[in-house]
Design an enzyme around this catalytic site. Structure first.
Site, PDB file in Angstrom:
ATOM      1  N   TYR A  68      65.589  50.589  60.717  1.00 21.02           N
ATOM      2  CA  TYR A  68      66.434  49.887  59.947  1.00 21.02           C
ATOM      3  C   TYR A  68      65.689  48.815  59.222  1.00 21.02           C
ATOM      4  O   TYR A  68      66.134  48.399  57.877  1.00 21.02           O
ATOM      5  CB  TYR A  68      67.590  49.094  60.747  1.00 21.02           C
ATOM      6  CG  TYR A  68      68.745  49.961  61.040  1.00 21.02           C
ATOM      7  CD1 TYR A  68      69.720  50.133  60.068  1.00 21.02           C
ATOM      8  CD2 TYR A  68      68.725  50.514  62.456  1.00 21.02           C
ATOM      9  CE1 TYR A  68      70.557  50.885  60.318  1.00 21.02           C
ATOM     10  CE2 TYR A  68      69.990  51.481  62.642  1.00 21.02           C
ATOM     11  CZ  TYR A  68      71.031  51.723  61.676  1.00 21.02           C
ATOM     12  OH  TYR A  68      72.149  52.457  61.930  1.00 21.02           O
ATOM     13  N   ARG A  71      64.336  50.710  56.060  1.00 19.96           N
ATOM     14  CA  ARG A  71      65.452  51.055  55.124  1.00 19.96           C
ATOM     15  C   ARG A  71      65.790  49.800  54.440  1.00 19.96           C
ATOM     16  O   ARG A  71      65.945  49.806  53.285  1.00 19.96           O
ATOM     17  CB  ARG A  71      66.698  51.565  55.857  1.00 19.96           C
ATOM     18  CG  ARG A  71      66.291  52.811  56.417  1.00 19.96           C
ATOM     19  CD  ARG A  71      67.476  53.477  57.210  1.00 19.96           C
ATOM     20  NE  ARG A  71      68.764  53.362  56.546  1.00 19.96           N
ATOM     21  CZ  ARG A  71      69.977  53.321  57.171  1.00 19.96           C
ATOM     22  NH1 ARG A  71      70.018  53.714  58.443  1.00 19.96           N
ATOM     23  NH2 ARG A  71      71.097  53.064  56.483  1.00 19.96           N
ATOM     24  N   ASN A 103      78.646  53.086  52.580  1.00 17.60           N
ATOM     25  CA  ASN A 103      77.349  52.802  52.594  1.00 17.60           C
ATOM     26  C   ASN A 103      77.234  51.458  52.938  1.00 17.60           C
ATOM     27  O   ASN A 103      78.013  50.523  52.817  1.00 17.60           O
ATOM     28  CB  ASN A 103      76.890  52.922  51.091  1.00 17.60           C
ATOM     29  CG  ASN A 103      77.067  54.274  50.420  1.00 17.60           C
ATOM     30  OD1 ASN A 103      77.157  55.230  51.162  1.00 17.60           O
ATOM     31  ND2 ASN A 103      76.989  54.405  49.153  1.00 17.60           N
ATOM     32  N   HIS A 120      81.513  50.895  56.965  1.00 14.84           N
ATOM     33  CA  HIS A 120      80.352  51.021  57.956  1.00 14.84           C
ATOM     34  C   HIS A 120      79.570  49.684  57.820  1.00 14.84           C
ATOM     35  O   HIS A 120      78.364  49.879  58.510  1.00 14.84           O
ATOM     36  CB  HIS A 120      79.517  52.224  57.863  1.00 14.84           C
ATOM     37  CG  HIS A 120      80.380  53.435  58.037  1.00 14.84           C
ATOM     38  ND1 HIS A 120      80.099  54.817  57.552  1.00 14.84           N
ATOM     39  CD2 HIS A 120      81.327  53.714  58.521  1.00 14.84           C
ATOM     40  CE1 HIS A 120      80.944  55.644  58.076  1.00 14.84           C
ATOM     41  NE2 HIS A 120      81.795  55.035  58.619  1.00 14.84           N
ATOM     42  N   CYS A 128      74.575  39.646  67.268  1.00 13.02           N
ATOM     43  CA  CYS A 128      74.271  39.720  68.557  1.00 13.02           C
ATOM     44  C   CYS A 128      74.882  41.392  69.139  1.00 13.02           C
ATOM     45  O   CYS A 128      75.951  41.423  68.806  1.00 13.02           O
ATOM     46  CB  CYS A 128      74.633  38.725  69.355  1.00 13.02           C
ATOM     47  SG  CYS A 128      74.086  39.058  71.069  1.00 13.02           S
ATOM     48  N   THR A 191      80.013  62.063  49.280  1.00 10.67           N
ATOM     49  CA  THR A 191      79.789  62.088  50.709  1.00 10.67           C
ATOM     50  C   THR A 191      80.314  63.309  51.369  1.00 10.67           C
ATOM     51  O   THR A 191      80.723  64.139  50.469  1.00 10.67           O
ATOM     52  CB  THR A 191      80.885  61.267  50.953  1.00 10.67           C
ATOM     53  OG1 THR A 191      81.201  61.143  52.581  1.00 10.67           O
ATOM     54  CG2 THR A 191      82.381  61.569  50.674  1.00 10.67           C
TER      55      THR A 191
END
Ligand code: BJW
Ligand code: ZN
Length: 259
Positions: A68, A71, A103, A120, A128, A191
């Site tokens: 992550y 990215r 996205n 998303h 957390c 998509t």
């Protein structure tokens, strides 16, 4: 101009309510990899459950965190492309236009889109893993090999995105569903239509009478049910579509007789 573009432009020009659903393909021309491209995709030769599931994070949080953070760093170097800009402009020419995106980047907002629903989550927000409290990431934590600890409960911090097996934000999904049922036109772009429940949106729209327009490089389950399939890169097809709408826009001279 091809017949499909012309028909799609007419549909969009006549519509009062338009919903747009986007996926990773709209950011591809900005240099953001998609997920399922066999060669360059983020999941190419990898198990998505290792990278994008709560179990994967628990098994190897350093792997997930590193993926992550890499990215996120790349996103800082890219710009919205003409497809994002065309969608932002479309919002200004349709009476009710909402964009629902899968996205996790912010390229739609950076191009000027205002009414954007992120189904998303966002790769630039953190919370957390356990107590869910939002967390402000410090710059040095972006390059650390492991995620930081939550100051409230001591569990690990994770990106505020939706992983496999997790529920989508309820309010956002409910709003997307409502808009899909009300839309006269659903414009889908970039998509693969393989991840649920987002992939259901075109079916909700179609069964409620919407015209479905799909923009994609490849045939997908969505293009198969679409009324109009515009095959090509969204960074070219969407600006062409916007330009074609000019053909159907009312011109000032149209009102001359009335005033
Ligand atoms: C271009 C282009 C160019 C390229 N121009 N085009 C029903 C049936 C079966 C399974 C399920 C089901 N319902 C739920 C499931 C399980 C699962 C699921 O869908 N699995 C499937 C894979 C089978 N769904 C979930 O788990 C979801 N949660 C859920 O359902 O919860 C229910 C629940 C209820 C109660 C309790 C608990 C749970 C959550 C799904 C979350 C998905 N998350 C990800 C990761 C986000 C974080 C991150 O970024 O890392 O979201 S997965 C990944 O896929 C990401 C994307 O948003 C998503 C969709 O991908 P997208 O955008 O379509 O990209 P690609 O790469 O697939 O396609 C790109 C397309 O662009 C291609 O078609 C190209 O041709 C095209 N393209 N360049 C135009 N220039
Ligand atoms: Zn916590």
């Amino acid at each position: 101009m091809d017949h499909g573009t012309r028909r799609a432009a007419k549909m969009l020009s006549d519509a009062r309510t338009v919903l747009c659903l986007t996926g990773a393909g709209v950011s591809a021309e900005s240099g953001v990899p998609t997920f399922r491209d066999a060669q360059t995709g983020l999941y190419a030769n990898r198990d998505p459950m290792d990278l994008a599931s709560p179990g994967g994070f628990r098994r190897d949080r350093a792997l997930v965190w590193g993926w992550y953070m890499e990215r996120l760093a790349r996103l800082g170097e890219v710009e919205p492309n003409p497809g994002h800009h065309a969608l932002a402009e479309l919002e200004t020419s349709v009476p009710r236009f909402t964009l629902v995106t899968q996205n996790v980047d912010d390229l739609h907002e950076r191009a000027g889109s205002i009414d954007v629903i992120h189904l998303h989550g966002s790769i630039a927000r953190f919370r957390c893993f356990d107590c869910g409290h939002p967390y402000e990431l410090r710059p040095e934590e972006r390059t650390a090999p492991e995620p930081p600890y939550c100051p409230d409960c001591g569990d690990f911090i994770r990106p505020d995105v939706v992983w496999f097996g997790e529920e989508l934000p309820g309010e956002h999904l409910a709003r997307a569903r409502q808009l899909a049922m009300e839309a006269q036109v659903l414009l889908v772009a970039g998509t693969s239509g393989t991840v649920f429940p987002a992939a259901e949106i075109p079916y909700w729209a179609k069964t409620n009478g919407a015209t479905v327009i799909d923009v994609n490089l490849e045939v997908t389950p969505i293009s198969r049910i679409a009324d109009i399939f515009l095959r090509g890169p969204s960074g070219e097809v969407l600006p062409d579509l916007l330009a074609a709408m000019e053909l159907f826009a009312p011109h000032e001279s149209d009102y001359d007789d009335e005033h």
